[in-house]
Design an enzyme around this catalytic site. Sequence first.
Site, PDB file in Angstrom:
ATOM      1  N   ASP A   4     -14.168  34.056 -27.044  1.00 48.87           N
ATOM      2  CA  ASP A   4     -14.728  34.561 -25.789  1.00 48.87           C
ATOM      3  C   ASP A   4     -15.273  35.949 -26.080  1.00 48.87           C
ATOM      4  O   ASP A   4     -14.550  36.818 -26.559  1.00 48.87           O
ATOM      5  CB  ASP A   4     -13.639  34.626 -24.715  1.00 48.87           C
ATOM      6  CG  ASP A   4     -14.193  35.086 -23.380  1.00 48.87           C
ATOM      7  OD1 ASP A   4     -15.338  34.720 -23.059  1.00 48.87           O
ATOM      8  OD2 ASP A   4     -13.486  35.823 -22.669  1.00 48.87           O
ATOM      9  N   GLU A  46     -19.511  30.546 -26.413  1.00 42.87           N
ATOM     10  CA  GLU A  46     -20.326  30.219 -25.256  1.00 42.87           C
ATOM     11  C   GLU A  46     -21.776  30.496 -25.588  1.00 42.87           C
ATOM     12  O   GLU A  46     -22.100  31.470 -26.252  1.00 42.87           O
ATOM     13  CB  GLU A  46     -19.906  31.076 -24.057  1.00 42.87           C
ATOM     14  CG  GLU A  46     -18.737  30.502 -23.312  1.00 42.87           C
ATOM     15  CD  GLU A  46     -18.341  31.368 -22.141  1.00 42.87           C
ATOM     16  OE1 GLU A  46     -18.368  30.888 -21.005  1.00 42.87           O
ATOM     17  OE2 GLU A  46     -17.998  32.537 -22.376  1.00 42.87           O
ATOM     18  N   CYS A  99      -7.848  26.809 -15.479  1.00 41.10           N
ATOM     19  CA  CYS A  99      -6.509  26.997 -16.035  1.00 41.10           C
ATOM     20  C   CYS A  99      -6.417  26.181 -17.319  1.00 41.10           C
ATOM     21  O   CYS A  99      -6.637  24.971 -17.312  1.00 41.10           O
ATOM     22  CB  CYS A  99      -5.442  26.532 -15.037  1.00 41.10           C
ATOM     23  SG  CYS A  99      -3.795  26.427 -15.782  1.00 41.10           S
ATOM     24  N   CYS A 154      -3.422  23.340 -16.902  1.00 42.86           N
ATOM     25  CA  CYS A 154      -3.507  22.141 -16.058  1.00 42.86           C
ATOM     26  C   CYS A 154      -4.932  21.811 -15.631  1.00 42.86           C
ATOM     27  O   CYS A 154      -5.162  20.845 -14.913  1.00 42.86           O
ATOM     28  CB  CYS A 154      -2.618  22.306 -14.830  1.00 42.86           C
ATOM     29  SG  CYS A 154      -3.291  23.455 -13.616  1.00 42.86           S
ATOM     30  N   CYS A 166      -2.008  30.728 -12.039  1.00 44.83           N
ATOM     31  CA  CYS A 166      -2.565  29.455 -11.588  1.00 44.83           C
ATOM     32  C   CYS A 166      -1.813  28.979 -10.354  1.00 44.83           C
ATOM     33  O   CYS A 166      -0.592  28.835 -10.390  1.00 44.83           O
ATOM     34  CB  CYS A 166      -2.478  28.417 -12.698  1.00 44.83           C
ATOM     35  SG  CYS A 166      -2.978  26.776 -12.146  1.00 44.83           S
ATOM     36  N   CYS A 185      -0.109  25.215 -11.316  1.00 43.27           N
ATOM     37  CA  CYS A 185       1.032  25.030 -12.219  1.00 43.27           C
ATOM     38  C   CYS A 185       1.843  26.302 -12.426  1.00 43.27           C
ATOM     39  O   CYS A 185       2.877  26.289 -13.092  1.00 43.27           O
ATOM     40  CB  CYS A 185       0.585  24.480 -13.565  1.00 43.27           C
ATOM     41  SG  CYS A 185      -0.305  25.675 -14.586  1.00 43.27           S
ATOM     42  N   ASP A 208      -8.989  36.837 -20.551  1.00 44.20           N
ATOM     43  CA  ASP A 208      -9.793  36.545 -21.728  1.00 44.20           C
ATOM     44  C   ASP A 208      -9.148  35.517 -22.657  1.00 44.20           C
ATOM     45  O   ASP A 208      -9.816  34.648 -23.190  1.00 44.20           O
ATOM     46  CB  ASP A 208     -10.085  37.832 -22.502  1.00 44.20           C
ATOM     47  CG  ASP A 208     -10.839  38.826 -21.653  1.00 44.20           C
ATOM     48  OD1 ASP A 208     -11.772  38.390 -20.941  1.00 44.20           O
ATOM     49  OD2 ASP A 208     -10.505  40.016 -21.683  1.00 44.20           O
TER      50      ASP A 208
HETATM   51 ZN   LIG Z   1      -2.576  25.563 -14.037  1.00 44.20          ZN
END
Ligand SMILES: [Zn+2]
Length: 434
Positions: free
Chosen positions: A183, A270, A323, A326, A342, A345, A352
């Site tokens: 990233d 990216e 996330c 999950c 999150c 979860c 980052d």
């Molecule tokens: Zn999650």
Amino acid sequence: MRRQAVKVRLYPTDEQIQVLAQHFGCARWWWNYGLNQCIETYKATGKGLSQSGLNSLLPGLKKVKETEWLGECYSQVLQSVSLNLSRAYQNFFEGRAKYPRFKSKHHRQSIQYPQKVKQVDSCLKFPGKLGSVKAKIHRPLDGAIKTVTVSKCPTGKYYASVLMEYEGDYPEAKKDGKTIGIDLGIKDFAITYDGNKVSKYSNPRHLSKYEKKLAVKQRIAARKNKGSNRRRKANKIVARVYELFSNVRQDYLHKLSRKIVDNNQVVVVENLNVKGMVRNHKLSKAISDTGWGTFVNFLGYKLERSGGKLIEINRWFPSSKLCSNCHYQISELPLDVRTWTCPSCGTHHDRDGNAAMNIRAEGIRMLALSVVEGLFSTDTYYNGGNPRNVVSSSGTGEANANGEDVRPIRGRKSKMRQSSVKLEAHTVPSGQSG
Ligand SMILES: [Zn+2]
């Protein structure tokens, strides 16, 4: 066939500096004259001029009194200009580049010798009047020497970029090896995840020092009257500081990309539409400063030589908002929010690190998909002399050896992406001749 360019510093004598100045002047004049001819021809016929069309104008010009000095210039140097100009025009027509620009004597000057340059001991021997120029050759020129580009920086230093060809191909891609996701950030230059751990690489320490100095010198230069001697001197100082700045940055980008390539087989980044992002003013300074585009280019060619792969994932992929545990996607994540939890979860994420994990996972998914669909080929291929080994989900523009922005042709079906490389490193694949 492999290609590689090596940049060496040249130390011309006073006479050779005169010869070079004359050649730079002729090449620049011919580019500007030729560009004008292209514009006129386009107005009249709707087409530009081909390389041979441009070349056919030269003998006439050398006979006319006002332009007979063109005869003093080594003819292949002028013919290279014709080639580059017709290419620049073609790139424009095919939607890959901006309209070719007129060249100014105040910027970097360069000429090309398409052939016949030899290494003789610690000199480069050029055909024509230039002859043998002393050079600092820091690594052996062990390939077949093709195009040699001689340039003069605004700081007054001379360089030759020597493009060489080697027998044989780049190594085959290995099937094992690690995959790393990167990233590219602003606070830290890069955050990586290799499947085991998250690593952060901050911007080089000295960079901001030069950056501040550069801003000061630029302000000083801007206060001087345009065209004045003082302005010229101030601009030379700006050029010198910029050179220091860019050396520090290049060095850092080379070392970091080397480290990543040595330890990994597949690198996922990216796909940065840098041009698109620079338009966003808040980010623009940071982006142009950090040199992400250069970094990705360095990764690309280093991976190619080691038989690795660069995977560029779609830049609209929500790497930060997903996330990694999950796959729950949050709707908003402002740039200043560095950590989040999150809601699905309960995993606590560093912004980052989480993005690097997602980028890596998406790269692995793309790679698997492309193998299944047969889109992913291990063949490297050439465009303007740039072999590439890049898988991509969308194409963006980069700059070629002449510093012009080049976009891949629109509507390309292949998932492979090629990009040209700007010739600014000590050793980079070159975008010249094909
Ligand atoms: Zn999650």
